[in-house]
Structures are given as structure tokens and as C-alpha cells.
Design an enzyme around this catalytic site. Structure first.
Site, PDB file in Angstrom:
ATOM      1  N   LYS A  16       0.848  -1.198   0.000  1.00 38.46           N
ATOM      2  CA  LYS A  16       0.000   0.000   0.000  1.00 38.46           C
ATOM      3  C   LYS A  16       0.883   1.247   0.000  1.00 38.46           C
ATOM      4  O   LYS A  16       1.883   1.308   0.732  1.00 38.46           O
ATOM      5  CB  LYS A  16      -0.909   0.018   1.227  1.00 38.46           C
ATOM      6  CG  LYS A  16      -1.960  -1.093   1.259  1.00 38.46           C
ATOM      7  CD  LYS A  16      -2.999  -0.945   0.167  1.00 38.46           C
ATOM      8  CE  LYS A  16      -4.162  -1.906   0.378  1.00 38.46           C
ATOM      9  NZ  LYS A  16      -5.050  -1.944  -0.826  1.00 38.46           N
ATOM     10  N   ASP A  32      -0.105  -0.582  -4.627  1.00 37.96           N
ATOM     11  CA  ASP A  32      -1.510  -0.155  -4.662  1.00 37.96           C
ATOM     12  C   ASP A  32      -1.684   1.183  -3.936  1.00 37.96           C
ATOM     13  O   ASP A  32      -1.506   1.252  -2.719  1.00 37.96           O
ATOM     14  CB  ASP A  32      -2.386  -1.224  -3.995  1.00 37.96           C
ATOM     15  CG  ASP A  32      -3.869  -0.931  -4.143  1.00 37.96           C
ATOM     16  OD1 ASP A  32      -4.221   0.061  -4.813  1.00 37.96           O
ATOM     17  OD2 ASP A  32      -4.681  -1.711  -3.604  1.00 37.96           O
ATOM     18  N   GLU A  73      -1.237  -0.660  -8.986  1.00 41.28           N
ATOM     19  CA  GLU A  73      -2.673  -0.936  -8.893  1.00 41.28           C
ATOM     20  C   GLU A  73      -3.385   0.363  -8.535  1.00 41.28           C
ATOM     21  O   GLU A  73      -3.052   1.006  -7.530  1.00 41.28           O
ATOM     22  CB  GLU A  73      -2.946  -2.014  -7.837  1.00 41.28           C
ATOM     23  CG  GLU A  73      -4.433  -2.361  -7.729  1.00 41.28           C
ATOM     24  CD  GLU A  73      -4.674  -3.587  -6.837  1.00 41.28           C
ATOM     25  OE1 GLU A  73      -3.913  -4.578  -6.961  1.00 41.28           O
ATOM     26  OE2 GLU A  73      -5.602  -3.537  -6.005  1.00 41.28           O
ATOM     27  N   ASP A  76      -8.395  -1.095 -10.191  1.00 43.51           N
ATOM     28  CA  ASP A  76      -9.201  -1.703  -9.137  1.00 43.51           C
ATOM     29  C   ASP A  76     -10.461  -0.860  -8.951  1.00 43.51           C
ATOM     30  O   ASP A  76     -11.501  -1.106  -9.577  1.00 43.51           O
ATOM     31  CB  ASP A  76      -8.381  -1.811  -7.836  1.00 43.51           C
ATOM     32  CG  ASP A  76      -9.124  -2.503  -6.693  1.00 43.51           C
ATOM     33  OD1 ASP A  76     -10.350  -2.696  -6.801  1.00 43.51           O
ATOM     34  OD2 ASP A  76      -8.498  -2.836  -5.667  1.00 43.51           O
ATOM     35  N   LYS A 112     -13.289  -7.000  -7.467  1.00 41.63           N
ATOM     36  CA  LYS A 112     -14.019  -7.336  -6.249  1.00 41.63           C
ATOM     37  C   LYS A 112     -15.413  -7.835  -6.612  1.00 41.63           C
ATOM     38  O   LYS A 112     -16.148  -7.182  -7.362  1.00 41.63           O
ATOM     39  CB  LYS A 112     -14.085  -6.116  -5.327  1.00 41.63           C
ATOM     40  CG  LYS A 112     -12.697  -5.758  -4.802  1.00 41.63           C
ATOM     41  CD  LYS A 112     -12.701  -4.704  -3.753  1.00 41.63           C
ATOM     42  CE  LYS A 112     -11.327  -4.588  -3.102  1.00 41.63           C
ATOM     43  NZ  LYS A 112     -10.224  -4.357  -4.039  1.00 41.63           N
ATOM     44  N   TRP A 133      -7.469 -12.041  -2.389  1.00 41.12           N
ATOM     45  CA  TRP A 133      -7.220 -11.382  -1.101  1.00 41.12           C
ATOM     46  C   TRP A 133      -8.457 -11.517  -0.236  1.00 41.12           C
ATOM     47  O   TRP A 133      -9.578 -11.234  -0.669  1.00 41.12           O
ATOM     48  CB  TRP A 133      -6.891  -9.898  -1.264  1.00 41.12           C
ATOM     49  CG  TRP A 133      -6.547  -9.290   0.072  1.00 41.12           C
ATOM     50  CD1 TRP A 133      -5.303  -9.266   0.651  1.00 41.12           C
ATOM     51  CD2 TRP A 133      -7.442  -8.690   1.025  1.00 41.12           C
ATOM     52  NE1 TRP A 133      -5.380  -8.684   1.906  1.00 41.12           N
ATOM     53  CE2 TRP A 133      -6.688  -8.323   2.158  1.00 41.12           C
ATOM     54  CE3 TRP A 133      -8.813  -8.439   1.038  1.00 41.12           C
ATOM     55  CZ2 TRP A 133      -7.242  -7.715   3.278  1.00 41.12           C
ATOM     56  CZ3 TRP A 133      -9.373  -7.835   2.158  1.00 41.12           C
ATOM     57  CH2 TRP A 133      -8.592  -7.462   3.258  1.00 41.12           C
TER      58      TRP A 133
HETATM   59 MG   LIG Z   1      -6.623  -2.446  -4.642  1.00 41.17          MG
END
Ligand SMILES: [Mg+2]
Length: 367
Positions: free
Chosen positions: A164, A192, A217, A240, A264, A319
Site C-alpha cells: 500500500k 496499490d 494498482e 481496481d 471485487k 485477497w
Molecule cells: Mg486495490
């Protein structure tokens, strides 16, 4: 088989002594919504949606329950011929709110699977494997501590790491990426930013880490911003948060703005839409994940089932919040990450059933 009852549950998912930090917020607990659909034959199907707070995406927990309360009465008495027919009926009950519709879509898949003795992965086209990769998300922290955790997770067996970045000095992000790379040598790295970087900063990270193999990402807030710098980047780019629908995925592919996706299940509207996106990605040889933002055993099982049907060379991993959450709904068949991998549940439907009382009393019931 008709829908006889719909029950909504609210579940607090505490993090086990941890804070999950990313560029758009820090989280210590999440608010999940579980849907139970009961057929007139006495079979229950379970679904779940759990936005990661109110600022990560155009979705929030209270909105999910309000949307489900709006739609649930319209489901009572409806014949369950298949998930697509139910999905179209939902569009006739409420415009948008696909992240809430996803919980019903998942519950309908589970219901049909349990009624007919079929696993959800087999309903979605057939599993290609009995196990899928997970990956570890290194949340925002001190660079040395992040590198230490990264090495620990690689030693545990995780094949892929997500770092991150964003919402702090860019020098700290660059130092973190370099230290993780030096500590692990992991060649499946993703950086990301959760939409946080300016185009100027993406170019700086790209050049400062030119020797490190990673994919960005969702570096910037919008597809347009990413498109503006895409041709100047050496590193691949995955989208994403910008993929809220099949239409968004098609637009991104047609623009040539990315090399893959972090997907997702609930954001796209459930397992049915996710299977369509899977097939579109396969047609264009685009890798992707099968994640969700957060949630318990139900959404975890849904992610693993769809992931098991993805062409293995295109699956970037699954994830799950599971390593961070100190709660399982199904004590007999919990969905657990072990050695960085996830076993595909073997029971009918999703292969998980919440224990009696695990979710508390329903917050709303319809019959
Ligand atoms: Mg992401």
C-alpha cells in the site's frame, strides 16, 4: 423452488489487534451485512457484502442494508429459476447499488447449489484447481517494519505481495517499495495507491523504482488520469476501484489503459457479473484477482469459488480479510488462508453454513 423468507444480519468484524491502514483511511473493525434467503423447500442460501468503510468506494454498510431492505419484499414468492433471472428482477426493484445486489446474487448461487448438491464453482463453469493463491497486503507502515513483515509473509508461503502507498510523503513510499524488494526479491509485487497518487507522483515512483519489477494498482483517482500517464510508464498498470461494472471493464480494455485488474466480487454485483468479467478478461488474456473489500466466511467462500474457475495463468490471487479478522461464521468449515493458499470448499453451494447464533438475531426479516 420459491423464495419464502429473506433475513438480514449485521455483523461487526473486529481486527485482531491490528489497524488496517491504506491511503483512504485506517480501520480497526468492519461492518458486514449477511443475507439469508430461505426457500419454500426449507433450503437456506447465504450472501454477504462488506464495504471497507464509507470512503473506499461508492458503497457503505448502511447503504447496503437500506438497499437490501428496499429490495427484499419484492423477492418473496419469486421462483428461483436461476441467478440471472433474479438479478434482472433486482434491477426492476432498485436502480444501481450493485454492491448490495451482490449479497443476494451470492445467496441465490448458494441456494441453488445447496438445493441441487452442486458446488458454486461447478455452477460457474467448473473448478480448474482445488487450491488457489492468496496474497498479502502490506498496509501503510514504517518502511523497515513493512519490509520485515514482507519477508515473514514470503517465508509463510505467500506467493505475491501488495504494497500500500499514498497519503504520505512520496519518499516514504519509494523507500518502502525498495526495502520490500531488497528483503524479499519477490517478483510478484503490486504497488496499490487506492487512487491516491497524482499523475506527477506516479511518474516519480515509476522512475525511482525502474529496476524493481512491480505493477501499479489503481495509482490515480480516475481512468482519465491513468490514461494521461500510461504511455510514459515502464511498469504495468492494473485497475481496481475504477471498475465498478462490466461496462467500466470493457471501457478500460477498449482504451488500452491497463494490463490487468484487481476485481471485487461485490463491487461488480456478485458472482454472475464476476463470471462475465472473468470471461472477458480471458478473451483478452488479462490477469486479475478475485477479491473482496472485506467480510467473513461467506464472501470469502464466494471469492475462492470464482477464483477456482479462472484460467490459472490469469489468476493473480484472492485477497481475503480472514487473516486480519478474529471471527468465523462456520466453525466446522471456515475459509482460512494457510501457507498463502486457499482450499476450495468441498460442500454444496458455497460450502459454508453459519453456526446457529453466529450472526445474532436478524436486523430485518421478510416473509
Ligand atoms: Mg486495490
Amino acid at each position: 423452488m420459491r423464495i419464502a423468507e429473506v433475513h438480514l444480519y449485521q455483523v461487526d468484524l473486529p481486527l485482531e489487534g491490528a489497524v488496517y491502514r491504506m491511503s483512504d483511511g485506517a480501520h480497526t473493525a468492519l461492518d458486514s451485512t449477511v443475507v439469508q434467503i430461505v426457500s419454500d423447500t426449507g433450503v437456506s442460501g447465504w450472501g454477504e457484502t462488506c464495504p471497507i468503510g464509507p470512503t473506499h468506494a461508492a458503497a457503505h454498510a448502511l447503504g447496503a442494508r437500506a438497499a437490501l431492505t428496499q429490495m427484499a419484499p419484492g423477492l418473496i414468492g419469486r421462483e428461483v429459476t436461476g441467478p440471472a433471472a433474479v438479478r434482472r428482477a433486482l434491477h426492476g426493484l432498485l436502480h444501481g447499488h450493485d454492491y448490495a445486489k451482490a449479497a443476494i446474487d451470492i445467496a441465490v448461487h448458494d441456494l441453488i447449489g445447496k438445493a441441487h448438491g452442486l458446488r458454486v464453482c461447478d455452477m460457474l463453469g467448473g473448478a480448474t484447481t482445488g487450491e488457489v493463491d492468496s496474497y498479502w497486503s502490506l498496509t501503510l507502515d514504517d518502511p523497515d517494519e513493512t519490509a520485515r513483515v514482507a519477508a515473514e509473509k514470503i517465508a509463510e508461503g505467500y506467493p505475491r505481495l501488495q504494497i500500500k502507498v499514498g497519503g504520505r510523503p512520496l519518499e516514504t513510499d519509494i523507500e518502502t517499495i525498495r526495502k520490500v524488494w531488497e528483503a524479499t526479491g519477490c517478483t510478484r509485487l503490486v504497488v496499490d495507491a487506492n487512487r491516491a497518487l497524482l499523475t506527477r507522483d506516479v511518474l516519480r515512483v515509476d522512475r525511482a523504482c525502474a529496476d524493481i519489477p512491480f505493477a501499479f494498482e489503481q495509482p490515480c483517482a480516475t481512468v482519465d488520469e491513468i490514461a494521461a500517464v500510461r504511455a510514459q510508464l515502464d511498469h504495468p498498470v492494473y485497475l481496481d476501484e475504477s471498475t465498478e461494472s462490466l461496462g467500466d471493464v470493457l471501457r478500460a480494455i477498449s482504451l488500452g489503459v491497463c494490463d490487468g485488474f484487481g476485481l471485487k466480487v461485490t463491487r461488480l454485483g456478485g458472482l454472475g457479473p464476476m463470471a462475465t468479467v472473468r470471461d472477458v478478461c480471458e478473451a483478452r488474456s488479462l490477469p486479475h484477482t478475485c477479491d473482496d473489500s472485506w467480510g467473513g466466511d461467506i464472501i470469502a467462500a464466494a471469492c475462492v469459488h470464482i477464483a477456482a474457475t479462472v484460467d490459472p495463468r490469469l489468476l493473480e490471487g484472492v485477497w481475503l480479510a480472514e487473516p486480519f479478522v478474529g471471527l468465523h461464521y462456520d466453525s466446522a468449515y471456515p475459509v482460512r488462508v494457510e501457507g498463502g493458499r486457499l482450499r476450495v470448499p468441498t460442500g454444496p453451494g458455497l460450502g459454508v453454513v453459519p453456526d446457529d447464533g453466529a450472526l445474532g438475531a436478524p436486523v430485518a426479516s421478510f416473509a
